[in-house]
Scaffold this motif. Structure first.
Motif, PDB file in Angstrom:
ATOM      1  N   LEU A  65      -2.378   0.822  -4.900  1.00 53.89           N
ATOM      2  CA  LEU A  65      -3.639   1.371  -5.431  1.00 53.89           C
ATOM      3  C   LEU A  65      -3.491   1.762  -6.898  1.00 53.89           C
ATOM      4  O   LEU A  65      -4.419   1.598  -7.693  1.00 53.89           O
ATOM      5  N   MET A  66      -2.320   2.279  -7.237  1.00 53.43           N
ATOM      6  CA  MET A  66      -2.073   2.654  -8.633  1.00 53.43           C
ATOM      7  C   MET A  66      -2.067   1.412  -9.524  1.00 53.43           C
ATOM      8  O   MET A  66      -2.457   1.472 -10.684  1.00 53.43           O
ATOM      9  N   ARG A 112       0.825  -2.998 -16.920  1.00 57.36           N
ATOM     10  CA  ARG A 112       0.200  -2.974 -18.250  1.00 57.36           C
ATOM     11  C   ARG A 112       0.965  -3.873 -19.220  1.00 57.36           C
ATOM     12  O   ARG A 112       0.376  -4.620 -19.991  1.00 57.36           O
ATOM     13  N   GLU A 130       3.368 -17.357 -10.453  1.00 57.22           N
ATOM     14  CA  GLU A 130       4.521 -16.468 -10.636  1.00 57.22           C
ATOM     15  C   GLU A 130       4.340 -15.180  -9.837  1.00 57.22           C
ATOM     16  O   GLU A 130       3.277 -14.564  -9.879  1.00 57.22           O
ATOM     17  N   THR A 131       5.378 -14.779  -9.103  1.00 55.64           N
ATOM     18  CA  THR A 131       5.323 -13.514  -8.362  1.00 55.64           C
ATOM     19  C   THR A 131       6.039 -12.429  -9.156  1.00 55.64           C
ATOM     20  O   THR A 131       7.124 -12.643  -9.675  1.00 55.64           O
ATOM     21  N   HIS A 171       0.846  -1.197   0.000  1.00 51.41           N
ATOM     22  CA  HIS A 171       0.000   0.000   0.000  1.00 51.41           C
ATOM     23  C   HIS A 171       0.879   1.244   0.000  1.00 51.41           C
ATOM     24  O   HIS A 171       0.681   2.165  -0.795  1.00 51.41           O
ATOM     25  N   VAL A 172       1.875   1.246   0.900  1.00 56.52           N
ATOM     26  CA  VAL A 172       2.764   2.402   1.011  1.00 56.52           C
ATOM     27  C   VAL A 172       3.538   2.608  -0.292  1.00 56.52           C
ATOM     28  O   VAL A 172       3.846   3.722  -0.686  1.00 56.52           O
ATOM     29  N   ASN A 173       3.833   1.516  -0.977  1.00 52.29           N
ATOM     30  CA  ASN A 173       4.606   1.625  -2.213  1.00 52.29           C
ATOM     31  C   ASN A 173       3.742   1.665  -3.477  1.00 52.29           C
ATOM     32  O   ASN A 173       4.228   1.425  -4.577  1.00 52.29           O
ATOM     33  N   PRO A 193       2.726   0.960 -12.544  1.00 54.84           N
ATOM     34  CA  PRO A 193       1.562   0.788 -13.418  1.00 54.84           C
ATOM     35  C   PRO A 193       1.973   0.357 -14.828  1.00 54.84           C
ATOM     36  O   PRO A 193       1.331  -0.504 -15.429  1.00 54.84           O
ATOM     37  N   GLN A 194       3.075   0.932 -15.330  1.00 51.65           N
ATOM     38  CA  GLN A 194       3.495   0.581 -16.693  1.00 51.65           C
ATOM     39  C   GLN A 194       3.908  -0.884 -16.772  1.00 51.65           C
ATOM     40  O   GLN A 194       3.532  -1.597 -17.700  1.00 51.65           O
ATOM     41  N   LYS A 235      -5.609   0.354 -10.171  1.00 51.71           N
ATOM     42  CA  LYS A 235      -6.192   1.252 -11.170  1.00 51.71           C
ATOM     43  C   LYS A 235      -5.688   0.869 -12.573  1.00 51.71           C
ATOM     44  O   LYS A 235      -6.455   0.835 -13.534  1.00 51.71           O
ATOM     45  N   ASP A 244      -7.962  -0.100 -15.640  1.00 54.36           N
ATOM     46  CA  ASP A 244      -7.890   0.616 -16.921  1.00 54.36           C
ATOM     47  C   ASP A 244      -7.619  -0.338 -18.076  1.00 54.36           C
ATOM     48  O   ASP A 244      -8.139  -0.165 -19.170  1.00 54.36           O
ATOM     49  N   LEU A 272       9.787  -6.782  -1.818  1.00 55.12           N
ATOM     50  CA  LEU A 272       9.675  -6.600  -3.269  1.00 55.12           C
ATOM     51  C   LEU A 272       8.473  -5.723  -3.617  1.00 55.12           C
ATOM     52  O   LEU A 272       8.079  -5.624  -4.759  1.00 55.12           O
TER      53      LEU A 272
END
Lengths: 583, 169
Positions: free
Chosen positions: B96-97, B152, B141-142, B91-93, B148-149, B100, B104, B132
Motif C-alpha cells: 500500500l505504501m 520513487r 522487469e521485476t 500486502h503484509v510487506n 517507497p524510496q 501511495k 505521489d 521478494l
C-alpha cells in the motif's frame, strides 16, 4: 564431468538467475568439462539465485549468487580451491530447510532440467505411466489412488478416487480430463513451481488420470499471469508428442490421449471447477448449479474430471510406489504430504512439502526459522481469500484437513502467509474482502452485494469511522453470504472476516471504540511524533516532508504538526536516528 | 455529441490470420481476444465488433466476456506498464505504501495513465514472487524488496530515460 545447474523458476529469474546463467556461460565457455544447464525452483526462494555444482556425485550448493560471482565459480572449477566460493556456500541452517522436507509432489523440482524430457526419463520419469497402461486396469489405478487416500490439493480436499470413479462410471464415449492450474490464491505459488520446474510430472499424472477415467483429451487451464509456466509446459507437451507419450496408442497400448493448454484470462472465480468449465468454453467464468456434477455433465456437457496441479503431481509417485506407501504418511484423516508456500514476515520463505500431521509451528519455526523482523509471531493466514487466520497461541495445531477446518481456517491450496505484530487484522480482513468484492463474478446477490457491504464496513472501521454494532453487522452479513452463495468461493468469502473477529475481536474494538489501530498500520489512525531523546535536530525530516508539517531549529528537537501531517511516513524513512515514531 | 463507439479505425486485417484459424472453433473466444490484445495492445471497440461479426457471436457476449476478465484492457497503455503486486505477502510487506508512493510521484491510481502517456498503473493479484515481496513489474522487469524510496528512484530513472530518448529523436 562437472555439472552446474542454475535454478530458473520465475522467482529465481526475478532475483537475477538469468543474468547469473549468462555470466557463467561466458566464464565457462572454454571449459569443456563443465556442463551448464537450467533447472527449476528448489523452493528456497529466499536464497535465490541458487547455483548447484555437481561433481563426482557430490553437491555444492551456492546461494544468493550474483552475476559478478561467475568468475569466482570459474576459478573454483579450474583450481578446486573452495576459498573462491566459501562465502556463497549454503549454510547448515539453510540446508535444514530442505532436509526437513518430504518431497513427493515437488520431487525433481530444482534438480531436473524442465526443458528436457530425456532428463525426466533418466530420473525414472514415465515409468509409472507405462506401468499403469501395461500392467493395470483403469479400475486398478482408481483403486490404488483410493488406497493412497489422495485428496484434492486445490482446497476442498475431496477424495480424488471418488471423482475419478464417478467420471469413469458416467455414460458416454467422450470424456475430458482437466487440470486446474488457475492458481489464484494470492500467496500460493506451488502449482506454478511444479509446472515451471517439472512439467512432465504433471503430464504423466494427468495421462494416468485420463487412462483411469477413460478420457481421450487432457486440458490444462493455466493462469495467464504465469507466462513461463505456459512456455515450459508447451515445450514439454511437444517433446512428449515426439516420443509418442502423448498421442495415439501410448506405449503400444490401446490408450490414446491428446493434450492441450488453455490460457486463462484473469478471474479468481475460475478456480471453481464449473466456472473453469464455462471459461474453457469461451464464456464468462460463472459457476454452474451443482448437480449435475462435472463427472456427469462438464465440459461441453460431457463427463469431465478436474483436479489441480499438486494433486496430479502426486499420482505418478503413488502408481510407482503403491498407494500403501503414500498412506503411511500423514494422519488418519489426511494422507500423504502437502506443499505450502510460506511467505510474509518469515525468515526462510519458499516452498515446503511436509507429511500431513506436522504442526504449524514445525513449519513456521523449525523450517521457516521464525520471524525475519525480530518482532513476535502473531498469526498465520491459511487458504487465501477462502481461509482464515490462526493465532500464535494455536501454533501447535496439527496440519490435517479436519484440524485446520476446526480453527475456522482451511487447508486451502497451501498459501501460508506469516504475520508479526505490525500487521493489522482488521486491515487483513479488509484486504481479502477488497479482493473477493472485486473478484465476485456477480451471479449471486449475496456474494456480489454482501462482499461489497462487508468491504464498506471494514473501510469505515479502518478509517476510524466505525460504529457500535459494526462487529455484529459484519457477522450477520457474513452468515447471509455463507448461506446464500452458490459456489465454494462465495460461501467461503466471509472466512477472513469471521476468523479475525473470532480471534482478534479486541483489535476491532480498539478501532471502533478508541479509534486506534494497535498494529499501527491503518494510516488514518496512526500518529507520527518525534522522540526528543533521539532527535539531533538535523532537519532532514523537515526537508523531506511534502506538506511542511515538521518544523524546528537546527540542533534542537523538531516537532510534527498532526493537523498538517498526511501520514506518508517519509520522515520516518528519512530519519537516520530512529527518532520518528509511529503509534 | 454522437456516439463514438464505432469510430476507432483499427487495421482489422491484422486479425485475419487469427480469425481464419479460430473463428469456427467452438469455445475459442477468449483465445481470440488474447491474440487481438497482443496485436493491438488493447481491445478497441471496432475490433470487438469485428470479432463478434466474424465469429457469429452476439456483440453483447463478446463485450461481456472481455469485460469479465482482468487481463483485457479497453484503453491503450503507457510506455511503461507498472504492475503492482497486491498479493497477500506483498500486502503484509507494505504494497500500500508503494501504491501511495506511485500516486505521489506520478499522480495516477490503479488503471490510470499519466498525461504524458509514459506510465500506466495496474494493480495485479499475486505475481508469484512472494519471497521478494513487495514486488512490482514494469514491462518485463521485476523489481523486488521495494521501499517507497526505491519506487520513487526507479520511476525517476525511467522518466529520465524516456525524456532522453525523446530528446534524441
Amino acid at each position: 564431468m562437472i555439472s552446474i545447474k542454475v535454478g530458473q523458476g520465475s522467482c529465481g529469474i526475478s532475483a537475477g538467475a538469468a543474468k547469473v546463467y549468462t555470466a557463467l556461460e561466458q566464464q565457462l565457455k572454454s571449459n569443456h568439462d563443465v556442463q551448464l544447464s537450467v533447472t527449476g525452483c528448489i523452493g528456497m526462494c529466499y536464497l535465490e539465485p541458487i547455483v548447484d555444482i555437481y561433481s563426482d556425485g557430490e553437491l555444492i550448493r551456492l546461494v544468493r549468487v550474483k552475476d559478478t560471482d561467475a568468475k569466482a565459480v570459474a576459478d573454483y572449477i579450474s583450481t578446486g580451491d573452495n576459498s573462491f566460493i566459501e562465502n556463497l556456500i549454503v549454510s547448515d541452517e539453510d540446508k535444514h530447510f530442505l532436509d526437513s522436507q518430504t518431497r513427493i509432489a515437488l520431487r525433481g523440482c530444482g534438480i531436473i532440467n524442465p526443458n528436457e524430457i530425456d532428463d525426466y526419463i533418466a530420473n525414472g520419469g514415465y515409468t509409472a505411466l507405462k506401468k499403469a497402461l501395461i500392467e493395470m486396469s483403469p479400475e486398478g489405478v482408481i483403486e490404488e489412488i483410493k488406497v493412497a487416500g489422495l485428496a484434492g490439493r486445490g482446497g476442498a480436499g475431496f477424495p480424488t478416487w471418488f471423482k475419478w470413479n464417478a467420471a469413469r462410471s458416467s455414460q458416454g464415449e467422450e470424456k475430458y480430463l482437466i487440470c486446474n492450474a488457475d492458481e489464484g490464491d494470492p500467496g500460493a505459488f506451488m502449482d506454478r513451481a511444479v509446472i515451471e520446474s517439472n512439467p512432465h510430472n504433471l503430464i504423466e499424472g494427468m495421462l494416468i488420470g485420463a487412462y483411469a477415467i477413460g478420457a481421450k483429451e487432457a486440458i490444462v487451464y493455466v493462469r495467464a499471469e504465469y507466462p513461463l509456466a505456459i512456455i515450459r509446459l508447451e515445450r514439454a507437451i511437444e517433446q512428449a508428442k515426439e516420443k509418442g507419450i502423448v498421442g495415439e496408442n501410448i506405449f503400444g497400448s490401446d490408450f490414446s490421449c491428446s493434450f492441450r493448454i488453455k490460457a486463462g484470462a484473469g478471474a479468481f472465480v475460475c478456480g471453481e471447477e464449473t466456472a473453469l468449465i464455462e471459461s474453457l468454453e469461451g464464456s464468462r467464468g460463472m459457476p454452474r448449479l451443482k448437480p449435475p456434477f462435472p463427472a456427469q455433465s462438464g465440459y461441453w456437457h460431457k463427463p469431465s474430471n478436474i483436479n489441480n496441479v499438486e494433486t496430479f503431481a502426486n499420482v505418478s509417485w503413488i502408481i510407482e510406489n503403491g498407494g500403501e506407501e503414500f498412506a503411511k504418511l500423514g494422519t488418519d484423516d489426511s494422507k500423504g504430504t502437502k506443499v505450502f508456500a510460506i511467505t510474509g514476515k518469515i525468515k526462510r520463505g519458499g516452498l515446503v512439502e511436509i507429511p500431513m500431521g506436522k504442526k504449524l509451528s514445525d513449519v513456521i519455526f523449525d523450517i521457516g526459522g521464525g520471524m525475519k523482523t525480530g518482532r513476535d509471531y502473531k498469526c498465520v493466514q491459511l487458504g487465501g481469500p477462502s481461509g482464515g487466520c490462526i493465532p500464535a497461541d494455536m501454533q501447535d495445531t496439527v496440519i490435517d484437513y479436519k484440524k485446520l477446518s476446526a480453527t475456522g481456517a482451511i487447508m486451502g491450496s497451501g498459501g501460508m502467509v506469516v504475520m508479526d505484530g505490525s500487521t493489522c487484522m482488521v486491515g487483513m480482513a479488509r484486504f481479502f474482502l477488497d479482493f473477493t468484492a472485486k473478484e465476485s463474478c456477480g451471479k449471486c446477490t449475496h456474494c456480489r452485494i454482501g462482499t461489497k457491504r462487508l468491504l464498506e464496513i471494514l473501510n469505515r472501521i479502518c478509517k476510524g469511522e466505525g460504529k457500535e454494532g459494526d462487529i455484529e453487522l459484519l457477522e450477520e452479513t457474513c452468515n447471509e453470504i455463507k448461506a446464500g452463495a452458490l459456489c465454494g468461493l462465495g460461501q467461503t468469502a466471509p472466512n477472513p472476516v469471521l476468523t479475525t473477529i473470532k480471534y482478534y475481536r479486541d483489535e476491532y474494538e480498539a478501532h471502533i471504540k478508541e479509534k486506534r489501530c494497535p498494529a499501527g498500520e491503518c494510516i488514518d489512525l496512526v500518529k507520527y511524533s518525534i522522540n526528543p531523546e533521539k532527535c539531533i535536530g538535523c532537519s532532514l525530516c523537515s526537508k523531506k516532508c511534502p506538506v511542511g508539517a515538521i518544523c524546528g531549529e537546527i540542533k534542537k528537537t523538531f516537532t510534527i504538526d498532526s493537523e498538517k501531517c498526511i501520514r506518508c511516513g517519509q520522515c520516518m524513512d528519512a530519519c537516520r536516528f530512529g527518532a520518528v515514531e509511529k503509534r | 455529441m454522437s456516439c463514438k463507439c464505432s469510430q476507432n479505425s483499427s487495421d482489422l486485417t491484422l486479425l485475419k490470420e487469427t480469425l481464419d484459424r479460430y473463428a469456427a472453433v467452438p469455445g475459442s473466444l477468449i483465445t481470440v481476444l488474447q491474440k487481438a490484445q497482443a496485436i493491438y495492445g488493447y481491445l478497441p471497440a471496432d475490433v470487438l465488433n469485428h470479432i463478434a461479426e466474424q465469429m457469429s457471436i452476439p456483440a453483447a457476449k463478446v463485450f461481456g466476456v472481455a469485460t469479465f476478465y482482468t487481463q483485457f484492457r479497453f484503453k491503450p497503455v503507457g510506455k511503461y506498464l507498472i504492475m503492482l503486486c497486491q498479493g497477500t505477502a506483498c500486502h503484509v510487506n507494505g504494497s500500500l505504501m508503494l501504491e501511495k508512493a506511485i500516486f505521489d510521484t506520478l499522480g495516477i491510481k490503479d488503471g490510470e495513465t499519466t498525461e504524458d502517456g509514459l506510465f500506466t498503473l495496474k494493480n495485479v493479484a499475486c505475481l508469484g514472487c512472494c519471497s521478494l515481496s513487495p514486488v512490482m513489474m514494469i514491462n518485463d522487469e521485476t523489481y523486488g524488496s521495494l521501499t517507497p524510496q526505491k519506487v520513487r528512484d526507479i520511476l525517476a530513472h525511467l522518466k529520465k530515460d524516456a525524456l532522453k530518448e525523446a530528446a534524441e529523436q
